[in-house]
Motif scaffolding. Structure first.
Motif: not given
Length: 325
Positions: A85-91
């Motif tokens: 899961l991509n958890g990078r909030i700015h993506d």
């Protein structure tokens, strides 16, 4: 030569949302991710890269099909069990932006991955993928994923070319390692894979002309792919214009609802408000974009862009820019 066989399909309907870079795909993916029973969108570059190679006839067709099936099914499986899961909030691709983001963390915390997979399959949820210019290989995609629902977003060629110029794509392709683009060899250096007949002059022409010719080439490839979609697949293909999404989002959403057989989720209205939809897209502003591009482009290229603009405006019922030039 032995053909590569396809793995058996592991999931039900899958949705690809495709278009030329900067055509509004990510906005559209975020919109559709706000529909009920649709997964938050994923971007798997391998899928489109295999489409490019197929279009250029640089890869065995059966091998490309098999790899697309594997890449797609593995991505859906990983999402179903909460892996990678991509958890990078700015993506914008981060699952954190999903209206039901807790669903994904719940999967991640399930001890038995197979139970999570079975639950996903039983739910009938649609997996959504974001792709660039994969329409050029539409027949391959439908052969590879028979239940595929292919959505294509298109945008006015002038606005696309100017957006490319502002993003620096006229100088980055072939020079910036972070562009992550397929390149082809020419006598004067690398050119993008879609340059084709004009690749040899790529290094000699202006940034503006590169952007215009790139958009025109990709648009022609889209037309080829669209034209090869079989009649019996027509109900699995849907297309809309970026301009209509911005100015008349309710009509676009209504058509998408019928196509996907899924309704809007609880945050869709708020999403549209945050994105300032609906809003106006004046033809006069588009004419300004044309003038900015035309300053360092040849007469032949300017004429080709104007012809493509006229064709697009007629197809989608938009005001003509010629009246503002």
């Amino acid at each position: 030569m032995t053909n590569i066989a396809l793995n058996p399909p592991g999931f039900g309907d899958i949705v690809f949302l495709d278009g030329i870079a900067r055509s509004g795909k990510k906005l559209s993916c975020r919109l559709i991710s706000n529909f009920l029973d649709i997964e938050y969108f994923q971007y798997i570059p391998t899928i489109e890269m295999l489409c490019f190679l197929t279009y250029m006839e640089k890869i065995d067709r059966s091998a490309a099909a098999s790899l697309i099936r594997i890449a797609t099914d593995e991505a859906v499986y990983n999402r179903a069990i909460g892996r990678n899961l991509n958890g990078r909030i700015h993506d914008e691709t981060s699952f954190i932006h999903a209206f039901d983001s807790e669903r994904y963390t719940d999967r991640q915390n399930m001890e038995n991955a197979h139970d999570s997979y079975e639950s996903f399959v039983a739910s009938g949820r649609l997996a959504l993928f974001h792709t660039h210019s994969a329409l050029s290989a539409a027949p391959l995609l439908f052969e590879t994923i028979p239940t595929l629902k292919l959505i294509h977003i298109t945008r006015h060629p002038v606005d696309l070319a100017e957006d490319w110029r502002q993003r620096g794509w006229g100088k980055r392709l072939g020079a910036d390692p972070l562009a992550f683009e397929f390149l082809i060899e020419t006598s004067s250096g690398p050119a993008p894979w879609f340059a084709g007949p004009w690749a040899e002059k790529y290094s000699r022409i202006s940034e503006e002309e590169r952007c215009i010719l790139s958009i025109l080439s990709l648009g022609k490839m889209d037309a080829v792919g669209r034209g090869k979609i079989r009649t019996d697949r027509s109900t699995q293909f849907h297309e809309f214009a970026y301009e209509h999404l911005i100015t008349s989002p309710d009509k676009v959403i209504s058509a998408l609802t019928k196509f996907l057989k899924r309704g809007p989720g609880p945050r869709l209205k708020a999403f549209l408000k945050d994105e300032n939809c609906p809003s106006k897209l004046p033809a006069a502003r588009r004419a300004d974009n044309f003038r900015a591009l035309a300053q360092r482009s040849s007469e032949t290229t300017r004429r080709a862009l104007l012809d493509a603009s006229t064709e697009y405006e007629k197809a989608w019922g938009l005001d003509a820019i010629e009246g503002y030039l």
